[in-house]
Design an enzyme around this catalytic site. Structure first.
Site, PDB file in Angstrom:
ATOM      1  N   ARG A   2      31.858  37.207  28.123  1.00 53.70           N
ATOM      2  CA  ARG A   2      32.936  36.627  28.954  1.00 53.70           C
ATOM      3  C   ARG A   2      33.740  35.584  28.177  1.00 53.70           C
ATOM      4  O   ARG A   2      34.949  35.468  28.352  1.00 53.70           O
ATOM      5  CB  ARG A   2      32.332  36.007  30.211  1.00 53.70           C
ATOM      6  CG  ARG A   2      31.929  37.075  31.245  1.00 53.70           C
ATOM      7  CD  ARG A   2      31.007  36.492  32.314  1.00 53.70           C
ATOM      8  NE  ARG A   2      31.544  35.276  32.889  1.00 53.70           N
ATOM      9  CZ  ARG A   2      30.816  34.203  33.210  1.00 53.70           C
ATOM     10  NH1 ARG A   2      29.521  34.196  33.035  1.00 53.70           N
ATOM     11  NH2 ARG A   2      31.385  33.144  33.737  1.00 53.70           N
ATOM     12  N   GLU A  50      46.821  31.440  53.349  1.00 54.57           N
ATOM     13  CA  GLU A  50      46.742  31.288  51.885  1.00 54.57           C
ATOM     14  C   GLU A  50      48.141  31.153  51.300  1.00 54.57           C
ATOM     15  O   GLU A  50      48.390  30.337  50.413  1.00 54.57           O
ATOM     16  CB  GLU A  50      46.035  32.493  51.259  1.00 54.57           C
ATOM     17  CG  GLU A  50      44.572  32.614  51.622  1.00 54.57           C
ATOM     18  CD  GLU A  50      43.878  33.740  50.870  1.00 54.57           C
ATOM     19  OE1 GLU A  50      44.133  33.929  49.677  1.00 54.57           O
ATOM     20  OE2 GLU A  50      43.054  34.446  51.494  1.00 54.57           O
ATOM     21  N   HIS A  85      40.204  30.483  47.650  1.00 53.06           N
ATOM     22  CA  HIS A  85      39.071  31.267  48.155  1.00 53.06           C
ATOM     23  C   HIS A  85      39.274  31.476  49.657  1.00 53.06           C
ATOM     24  O   HIS A  85      39.607  30.524  50.370  1.00 53.06           O
ATOM     25  CB  HIS A  85      37.762  30.515  47.884  1.00 53.06           C
ATOM     26  CG  HIS A  85      36.561  31.271  48.352  1.00 53.06           C
ATOM     27  ND1 HIS A  85      36.074  32.373  47.684  1.00 53.06           N
ATOM     28  CD2 HIS A  85      35.771  31.110  49.452  1.00 53.06           C
ATOM     29  CE1 HIS A  85      35.030  32.854  48.339  1.00 53.06           C
ATOM     30  NE2 HIS A  85      34.830  32.106  49.409  1.00 53.06           N
ATOM     31  N   ASP A 139      33.127  29.084  42.937  1.00 60.14           N
ATOM     32  CA  ASP A 139      33.788  28.498  44.114  1.00 60.14           C
ATOM     33  C   ASP A 139      33.227  27.111  44.451  1.00 60.14           C
ATOM     34  O   ASP A 139      33.092  26.760  45.627  1.00 60.14           O
ATOM     35  CB  ASP A 139      33.654  29.446  45.334  1.00 60.14           C
ATOM     36  CG  ASP A 139      34.241  30.822  45.059  1.00 60.14           C
ATOM     37  OD1 ASP A 139      35.288  30.903  44.395  1.00 60.14           O
ATOM     38  OD2 ASP A 139      33.640  31.823  45.494  1.00 60.14           O
ATOM     39  N   GLY A 142      48.124  40.703  44.447  1.00 55.08           N
ATOM     40  CA  GLY A 142      49.010  39.625  43.995  1.00 55.08           C
ATOM     41  C   GLY A 142      49.910  39.071  45.075  1.00 55.08           C
ATOM     42  O   GLY A 142      50.981  38.534  44.769  1.00 55.08           O
ATOM     43  N   SER A 143      49.470  39.122  46.336  1.00 59.22           N
ATOM     44  CA  SER A 143      50.338  38.560  47.380  1.00 59.22           C
ATOM     45  C   SER A 143      50.418  37.031  47.265  1.00 59.22           C
ATOM     46  O   SER A 143      51.450  36.444  47.587  1.00 59.22           O
ATOM     47  CB  SER A 143      49.884  38.988  48.769  1.00 59.22           C
ATOM     48  OG  SER A 143      48.652  38.408  49.105  1.00 59.22           O
ATOM     49  N   ASN A 144      49.356  36.398  46.779  1.00 62.49           N
ATOM     50  CA  ASN A 144      49.443  34.949  46.545  1.00 62.49           C
ATOM     51  C   ASN A 144      50.404  34.646  45.393  1.00 62.49           C
ATOM     52  O   ASN A 144      51.167  33.676  45.449  1.00 62.49           O
ATOM     53  CB  ASN A 144      48.063  34.360  46.263  1.00 62.49           C
ATOM     54  CG  ASN A 144      47.304  34.072  47.547  1.00 62.49           C
ATOM     55  OD1 ASN A 144      47.653  33.169  48.294  1.00 62.49           O
ATOM     56  ND2 ASN A 144      46.278  34.861  47.818  1.00 62.49           N
ATOM     57  N   MET A 199      39.300  38.476  39.821  1.00 63.59           N
ATOM     58  CA  MET A 199      37.931  38.854  40.169  1.00 63.59           C
ATOM     59  C   MET A 199      36.906  38.566  39.068  1.00 63.59           C
ATOM     60  O   MET A 199      35.771  39.034  39.148  1.00 63.59           O
ATOM     61  CB  MET A 199      37.873  40.334  40.561  1.00 63.59           C
ATOM     62  CG  MET A 199      38.717  40.677  41.774  1.00 63.59           C
ATOM     63  SD  MET A 199      38.407  39.586  43.177  1.00 63.59           S
ATOM     64  CE  MET A 199      36.862  40.298  43.756  1.00 63.59           C
ATOM     65  N   ARG A 200      37.290  37.817  38.055  1.00 60.42           N
ATOM     66  CA  ARG A 200      36.348  37.464  36.986  1.00 60.42           C
ATOM     67  C   ARG A 200      35.977  35.986  37.108  1.00 60.42           C
ATOM     68  O   ARG A 200      36.831  35.167  37.467  1.00 60.42           O
ATOM     69  CB  ARG A 200      36.987  37.677  35.601  1.00 60.42           C
ATOM     70  CG  ARG A 200      37.621  39.025  35.411  1.00 60.42           C
ATOM     71  CD  ARG A 200      36.912  39.814  34.341  1.00 60.42           C
ATOM     72  NE  ARG A 200      35.626  40.292  34.784  1.00 60.42           N
ATOM     73  CZ  ARG A 200      35.427  41.476  35.380  1.00 60.42           C
ATOM     74  NH1 ARG A 200      36.404  42.288  35.600  1.00 60.42           N
ATOM     75  NH2 ARG A 200      34.213  41.835  35.742  1.00 60.42           N
TER      76      ARG A 200
HETATM   77  C1  GRF Z   1      42.791  36.498  48.529  1.00 60.50           C
HETATM   78  O1  GRF Z   1      42.180  36.575  49.785  1.00 60.50           O
HETATM   79  C2  GRF Z   1      42.160  35.413  47.689  1.00 60.50           C
HETATM   80  O2  GRF Z   1      41.751  34.321  48.450  1.00 60.50           O
HETATM   81  C3  GRF Z   1      40.966  36.126  47.133  1.00 60.50           C
HETATM   82  O3  GRF Z   1      41.407  37.423  46.845  1.00 60.50           O
HETATM   83  C4  GRF Z   1      42.513  37.737  47.689  1.00 60.50           C
HETATM   84  C5  GRF Z   1      43.642  38.083  46.770  1.00 60.50           C
HETATM   85  O4  GRF Z   1      44.762  38.516  47.450  1.00 60.50           O
HETATM   86  N1  GRF Z   1      40.418  35.385  46.016  1.00 60.50           N
HETATM   87  P1  GRF Z   1      46.124  38.720  46.647  1.00 60.50           P
HETATM   88  O5  GRF Z   1      45.799  39.529  45.394  1.00 60.50           O
HETATM   89  O6  GRF Z   1      46.715  37.380  46.331  1.00 60.50           O
HETATM   90  O7  GRF Z   1      46.989  39.515  47.597  1.00 60.50           O
END
Ligand code: GRF
Length: 217
Positions: free
Chosen positions: A66, A175, A110, A146, A13-15, A91-92
């Site tokens: 799904r 990102e 992505h 994607d 969850g760093s994004n 991841m889904r």
């Molecule tokens: C990121 O590289 C994103 O592009 C990919 O999975 C990673 C997730 O990183 N889809 P985070 O969970 O946001 O740290």
């Protein structure tokens, strides 16, 4: 228009954190209404709790269709008044259930320069292919993997001594810059989609040509 975000995470969850920080600092006109994960152990849920954002789990059950899973996710998102869905390391693959509930309002990031290297194990594939640049892409989500219209991209060089980990870390830093920025463009109502192309109004072109290795001519 201020965005009411539902952020879907599966891992670190760093994004999500970058989005929370940008909203808190007033750079991004958005409120994260809820964070939803398919996995109870996702650290993104902890980040949400620390930011006083509701954290919900819709556990992935192997064998469950799904569409059914997504219906449950949509219910949670609607219950929190979400208008825009942000996939952040989710991841889904999402289905038409989710896309139909939030038409044109589902975005993803992505860690490659789409349409090159979609799917999983991206950095390994980039290195194995010998690409000289990689990067990241924020795009609207459609039913493909994607494949949706591209909002913005950042480019980073691939170095000779890169491992998948060092390349991933260099890309992740970008990102964290472009995801909040792309969402802010959306909040400002500046994104216009025409077919596969997304235009920013008024336009703000990027910084120009890159070479790797450098060009001496
Ligand atoms: C990121 O590289 C994103 O592009 C990919 O999975 C990673 C997730 O990183 N889809 P985070 O969970 O946001 O740290």
């Amino acid at each position: 228009m201020s965005l009411r975000l539902g952020v879907l995470v599966s891992g670190s969850g760093s994004n999500l954190q970058a989005i929370l920080d940008a909203s808190r600092e007033g750079q991004l006109d958005a409120e994260v209404r809820v964070v939803v994960s398919d996995s109870p152990g996702a650290y993104g849920l902890e980040r949400a709790r620390r930011a006083d954002v509701p954290a919900r789990v819709v556990p992935w059950e192997p064998g469950r269709p799904r569409q059914e899973h997504d219906r449950a996710v949509v219910e949670v998102l609607r219950g929190h008044g979400v208008d825009t869905v942000v996939l952040a390391g989710y991841m889904r693959l999402v289905t038409g259930e989710l896309l139909a509930a939030f038409p044109g309002r589902v975005v993803n990031i992505h860690p490659a320069l789409l349409p090159a290297f979609p799917g999983l194990h991206v950095h390994e594939k980039v290195l194995a292919h010998g690409a000289k640049f990689s990067g990241c892409t924020v795009h609207f989500v459609d039913e493909g993997t994607d494949t949706g219209p591209i909002i913005c991209q950042a480019v980073v060089p691939v170095r000779d001594d890169d491992t998948p980990e060092t390349l991933a870390a260099r890309i992740l830093r970008e990102e964290h810059r472009i995801y909040p920025q792309a969402l802010q463009y959306l909040a400002e109502g500046r994104l216009r989609v025409e077919g596969r192309r997304v235009f920013l109004d008024p336009s703000s072109p990027g910084s120009g040509t890159l070479h790797n290795p450098s060009v001496r001519f």
